[in-house]
Scaffold this motif. Structure first.
Motif, PDB file in Angstrom:
ATOM      1  N   TRP A 188       3.447  17.321   0.689  1.00 33.05           N
ATOM      2  CA  TRP A 188       2.840  16.383   1.640  1.00 33.05           C
ATOM      3  C   TRP A 188       3.630  16.355   2.951  1.00 33.05           C
ATOM      4  CZ3 TRP A 188       4.367  11.968   4.206  1.00 33.05           C
ATOM      5  CH2 TRP A 188       3.348  11.196   4.791  1.00 33.05           C
ATOM      6  N   HIS A 214      -2.068  13.703  -2.178  1.00 30.29           N
ATOM      7  CA  HIS A 214      -1.865  12.306  -1.783  1.00 30.29           C
ATOM      8  C   HIS A 214      -2.528  11.372  -2.787  1.00 30.29           C
ATOM      9  CE1 HIS A 214      -2.727   8.535   0.351  1.00 30.29           C
ATOM     10  NE2 HIS A 214      -1.706   8.813   1.136  1.00 30.29           N
ATOM     11  N   GLU A 251       0.347   3.808   1.842  1.00 28.94           N
ATOM     12  CA  GLU A 251       0.511   4.231   3.234  1.00 28.94           C
ATOM     13  C   GLU A 251       1.705   3.552   3.885  1.00 28.94           C
ATOM     14  OE1 GLU A 251      -0.941   6.659   4.702  1.00 28.94           O
ATOM     15  OE2 GLU A 251      -2.179   7.036   2.932  1.00 28.94           O
ATOM     16  N   LYS A 252       1.914   2.278   3.582  1.00 28.20           N
ATOM     17  CA  LYS A 252       3.060   1.567   4.157  1.00 28.20           C
ATOM     18  C   LYS A 252       4.373   2.135   3.629  1.00 28.20           C
ATOM     19  CE  LYS A 252       0.851  -2.820   5.266  1.00 28.20           C
ATOM     20  NZ  LYS A 252       0.866  -4.297   5.112  1.00 28.20           N
ATOM     21  N   LEU A 310       4.846   5.363   2.699  1.00 28.48           N
ATOM     22  CA  LEU A 310       5.050   6.671   3.305  1.00 28.48           C
ATOM     23  C   LEU A 310       5.373   6.580   4.796  1.00 28.48           C
ATOM     24  CD1 LEU A 310       2.205   8.815   1.648  1.00 28.48           C
ATOM     25  CD2 LEU A 310       4.602   8.599   0.963  1.00 28.48           C
ATOM     26  N   SER A 311       4.870   5.565   5.458  1.00 27.54           N
ATOM     27  CA  SER A 311       5.075   5.448   6.905  1.00 27.54           C
ATOM     28  C   SER A 311       6.450   4.915   7.272  1.00 27.54           C
ATOM     29  CB  SER A 311       4.001   4.536   7.517  1.00 27.54           C
ATOM     30  OG  SER A 311       4.104   3.216   7.000  1.00 27.54           O
ATOM     31  N   GLU A 320      -0.716   8.610  -5.227  1.00 25.62           N
ATOM     32  CA  GLU A 320      -1.087   7.202  -5.087  1.00 25.62           C
ATOM     33  C   GLU A 320      -1.541   6.600  -6.409  1.00 25.62           C
ATOM     34  OE1 GLU A 320      -3.682   4.429  -2.003  1.00 25.62           O
ATOM     35  OE2 GLU A 320      -4.290   6.514  -2.343  1.00 25.62           O
ATOM     36  N   GLU A 348       2.497  17.486   6.794  1.00 26.35           N
ATOM     37  CA  GLU A 348       2.626  16.612   7.954  1.00 26.35           C
ATOM     38  C   GLU A 348       3.357  17.327   9.086  1.00 26.35           C
ATOM     39  OE1 GLU A 348       1.571  13.009   8.369  1.00 26.35           O
ATOM     40  OE2 GLU A 348       0.239  14.172   7.063  1.00 26.35           O
ATOM     41  N   TYR A 408       3.053   6.571  -7.552  1.00 29.38           N
ATOM     42  CA  TYR A 408       3.289   5.331  -6.790  1.00 29.38           C
ATOM     43  C   TYR A 408       3.291   4.116  -7.711  1.00 29.38           C
ATOM     44  CZ  TYR A 408       2.346   1.557  -3.417  1.00 29.38           C
ATOM     45  OH  TYR A 408       2.380   0.398  -2.673  1.00 29.38           O
ATOM     46  N   SER A 423       0.845  -1.206   0.000  1.00 30.96           N
ATOM     47  CA  SER A 423       0.000   0.000   0.000  1.00 30.96           C
ATOM     48  C   SER A 423       0.873   1.245   0.000  1.00 30.96           C
ATOM     49  CB  SER A 423      -0.936   0.011   1.216  1.00 30.96           C
ATOM     50  OG  SER A 423      -0.217   0.279   2.403  1.00 30.96           O
ATOM     51  N   SER A 473      -4.861  16.035   0.864  1.00 30.73           N
ATOM     52  CA  SER A 473      -5.593  14.836   0.444  1.00 30.73           C
ATOM     53  C   SER A 473      -5.593  14.702  -1.074  1.00 30.73           C
ATOM     54  CB  SER A 473      -7.028  14.903   0.970  1.00 30.73           C
ATOM     55  OG  SER A 473      -7.783  13.802   0.518  1.00 30.73           O
TER      56      SER A 473
END
Length: 235
Positions: free
Chosen positions: A116, A181, A88-89, A91-92, A185, A120, A189, A86, A178
């Motif tokens: 982005w 992002h 999110e994984k 970016l985290s 994505e 944050e 991505y 994903s 948003s």
């Protein structure tokens, strides 16, 4: 005698009108020249900012030295595989975010991830003065028309931010973040997952050096020597 007076009066009136006319022309010409100068200076500042941001990724690697995408990220293949599960994984994870940022720089589209990340960081602000300062910095760098790293946003979203920038809140950039992002994505991505750098990490292969080359220093100096750099440093 009276005729002479009238004659000279008419001359004076004509002369006055001519002076006024030339003043208006001169004033208009000065204003146009001033506008043109400001536009040219702004264009040069934006181009200088762009060159400074891309400098690292235009650098021709020295013999035996890895290019920008050949840095040792020390990522195990298993971790790289999780990035593909994903967005999110990706970016985290610190290394995932760094690798993705470097990938976007090779595509000259890093303004999205930089925006982005700035959002944050902005949402962690506590002090009202810090909120105001950072909000204005984000707006000037990423949102306003012809910003150095302007992101692709619809007119309505940009207008809402412009109206709230005088008294920003921690949610002022939520809609814009948003949107950016979502764009990353759905677009960047997907290309990242097919890129050599990502596939190499998954397969455990060392990254290949970049072939991008930097513009000559003399070109940069000659073109921008008359422009004062106002590139903001994000705190």
């Amino acid at each position: 005698m009276g005729t002479s007076l009238i004659f000279f009066s008419q001359l004076n009136m004509c002369e006055s009108k001519e002076k006024t006319f030339f003043k208006l022309i001169h004033s208009s010409a000065k204003e146009e020249a001033s506008k043109d100068a400001k536009i040219r200076a702004k264009e040069k500042r934006n181009r200088l900012s762009l060159l400074l941001q891309k400098a690292e990724f235009h650098e021709e690697p020295l013999p035996g030295r890895p290019g920008p995408l050949a840095r040792d990220t020390r990522v195990c293949p298993e971790e790289a595989v999780r990035w593909g599960e994903s967005f999110e994984k990706l970016l985290s994870h610190k290394d995932g975010l760094e690798t993705f940022t470097r990938f976007l720089k090779t595509e000259f589209s890093e303004e999205n991830i930089e925006f982005w990340k700035a959002c944050e960081d902005f949402k962690k602000s506590k002090d009202p003065q810090q909120i105001l300062f950072k909000a204005q910095a984000i707006y000037e760098k990423f949102i306003q028309t012809d910003a150095p790293q302007e992101v692709n946003l619809d007119f309505h979203t940009k207008e809402l931010i412009a109206q709230s920038i005088a008294q920003p809140t921690l949610r002022s950039f939520d809609a814009a973040q948003s949107r950016v992002h979502q764009l990353m994505e759905q677009d960047s991505y997907k290309r990242f997952l097919k890129s050599d750098v990502y596939v190499g990490l998954v397969e455990g292969r060392p990254p290949r050096p970049s072939n991008l080359r930097r513009r000559s220093r003399s070109f940069t100096y000659n073109e921008f020597q008359d422009v004062k750099s106002d590139v903001s440093i994000w705190l």
